[in-house]
Design an enzyme around this catalytic site. Structure first.
Site, mmCIF file in Angstrom:
data_model
loop_
_atom_site.group_PDB
_atom_site.id
_atom_site.type_symbol
_atom_site.label_atom_id
_atom_site.label_comp_id
_atom_site.label_asym_id
_atom_site.label_seq_id
_atom_site.Cartn_x
_atom_site.Cartn_y
_atom_site.Cartn_z
ATOM 1 N N ASP A 1 0.674 -1.021 -0.015
ATOM 2 C CA ASP A 1 -0.054 0.137 -0.065
ATOM 3 C C ASP A 1 0.770 1.278 0.175
ATOM 4 O OD1 ASP A 1 -2.434 1.594 0.199
ATOM 5 O OD2 ASP A 1 -2.609 1.322 2.051
ATOM 6 N N HIS B 1 2.718 3.151 -9.007
ATOM 7 C CA HIS B 1 2.603 1.955 -9.476
ATOM 8 C C HIS B 1 3.600 1.400 -10.131
ATOM 9 C CE1 HIS B 1 -1.355 2.147 -7.744
ATOM 10 N NE2 HIS B 1 -2.133 3.016 -8.630
ATOM 11 N N LEU C 1 11.152 -20.331 -4.590
ATOM 12 C CA LEU C 1 10.234 -19.555 -4.126
ATOM 13 C C LEU C 1 8.844 -19.541 -4.715
ATOM 14 C CD1 LEU C 1 9.732 -17.000 -2.071
ATOM 15 C CD2 LEU C 1 10.296 -15.601 -4.202
HETATM 16 C C1 FPP Z 1 -1.912 0.268 -3.260
HETATM 17 O O1 FPP Z 1 -1.371 1.697 -3.525
HETATM 18 C C2 FPP Z 1 -1.436 -0.641 -4.398
HETATM 19 C C3 FPP Z 1 -2.205 -1.218 -5.420
HETATM 20 C C4 FPP Z 1 -3.728 -0.860 -5.378
HETATM 21 C C5 FPP Z 1 -1.615 -1.943 -6.321
HETATM 22 C C6 FPP Z 1 -0.464 -2.379 -6.106
HETATM 23 C C7 FPP Z 1 0.169 -2.817 -7.338
HETATM 24 C C8 FPP Z 1 1.593 -2.759 -7.369
HETATM 25 C C9 FPP Z 1 2.824 -2.605 -6.337
HETATM 26 C C10 FPP Z 1 2.258 -2.778 -8.685
HETATM 27 C C11 FPP Z 1 1.395 -3.954 -9.468
HETATM 28 C C12 FPP Z 1 1.889 -5.167 -9.400
HETATM 29 C C13 FPP Z 1 1.508 -6.187 -10.173
HETATM 30 C C14 FPP Z 1 1.975 -7.534 -10.251
HETATM 31 C C15 FPP Z 1 0.386 -5.896 -11.248
HETATM 32 P P1 FPP Z 1 -2.386 2.696 -3.566
HETATM 33 O O2 FPP Z 1 -2.742 3.115 -4.996
HETATM 34 O O3 FPP Z 1 -3.532 2.222 -2.837
HETATM 35 O O4 FPP Z 1 -1.883 3.904 -2.727
HETATM 36 P P2 FPP Z 1 -2.495 5.040 -1.707
HETATM 37 O O5 FPP Z 1 -3.060 4.161 -0.636
HETATM 38 O O6 FPP Z 1 -1.196 5.859 -1.371
HETATM 39 O O7 FPP Z 1 -3.684 5.549 -2.741
#
Ligand code: FPP
Length: 241
Positions: free
Chosen positions: A16, A33, A127
């Site tokens: 997150d 992202h 893994l």
């Molecule tokens: C949360 O940050 C993250 C996500 C919803 C997506 C996680 C995705 C990645 C780390 C990259 C994608 C990985 C793959 C394998 C597709 P947020 O957007 O909720 O952040 P915020 O809470 O600061 O808004």
């Protein structure tokens, strides 16, 4: 190098804080992202180095569809790109890829990509990288309940034989150990529909840093915290038993 660390067999991560990482830099959320993918690459390497057997990552939740369409499209494209660019190297490093979540509702070509990655890497054992995509724990439990009900209705299963172990085998995570450690980055302290059943006895470690800043050093800090916890699984301390 990391003497005295207890290594969880299965670590799960809620990645997150990508959006906030980007906003703090005056960048669009998509940049967060993208940086998140880089953090993921180094985390997979670190997990293998630590000797962790299963690493489950929450990469797209069933609730994430409610984000703006452009962001959803971007996350779907990132998954495709990750599979396209990284599978060969992951395979060469002995990583087995597994995907959990609802495949219905995903584009056929994406599902095929995911299935191909699973098939290619199925004999690897260094893994297990478990990618939770279009995943929601309540939905997973609902699917399991439906499958079990269908067997009962067909006369194949006696309701008296429905046990936690039987339910386990109807989840997407069937035949995987339950997570020992659940890490969430980004400072928020909630589970957000991730591995609800499976985390019954997981240790939770919350990390203030945003996901794109996660690295082997922060991972080691989380493992140190995990190592200091006493896991009792509902029982008593060893010395008072
Ligand atoms: C949360 O940050 C993250 C996500 C919803 C997506 C996680 C995705 C990645 C780390 C990259 C994608 C990985 C793959 C394998 C597709 P947020 O957007 O909720 O952040 P915020 O809470 O600061 O808004």
């Amino acid at each position: 190098m990391h003497t005295g660390l207890k290594i969880p067999r299965h670590a799960a991560i809620i990645m997150d804080g990508n959006g906030r990482w980007a906003s703090a830099r005056g960048l669009p959320r998509s940049a967060g992202h993208k940086a998140g993918i880089d953090a993921l690459r180094s985390t997979v390497r670190a997990a293998a180095d630590f000797g962790i057997e299963y690493l489950t990552i929450y990469s797209f939740s069933t609730e994430n569809w409610s984000r703006p369409r452009a962001e959803v499209m971007f996350l779907l494209e990132l998954l495709r790109r990750f599979i396209r660019q990284d599978v060969a190297e992951l395979h060469a490093s002995g990583v087995r890829i597994r995907v959990i979540g609802d495949r219905e509702g995903l584009e056929k070509s994406l599902v095929t990509m995911l299935e191909d990655a699973e098939a290619l890497t199925r004999n690897n054992s260094k893994l297990n990288l478990v990618v939770a995509f279009n995943y929601g724990s309540r939905q997973e439990l609902t699917r399991a309940a439906r499958l079990i009900a269908e067997k009962v209705a067909a006369g194949e299963l006696d309701p008296a034989h429905i046990t936690p172990e039987l339910l386990d085998t109807h989840l997407d995570t069937a035949h995987m150990p339950a997570p020992d450690l659940l890490i969430r980055t980004g400072g928020e302290e909630r589970i957000s529909n991730f591995l609800l059943w499976q985390s019954a006895y997981a240790e939770f470690v919350f990390i203030p840093e945003f996901w794109p800043d996660f690295n082997a050093e922060i991972f080691a800090r989380a493992l140190k915290e995990y190592s200091s916890r006493e896991r009792r699984f509902g029982g008593l301390k060893a010395q008072s038993a």
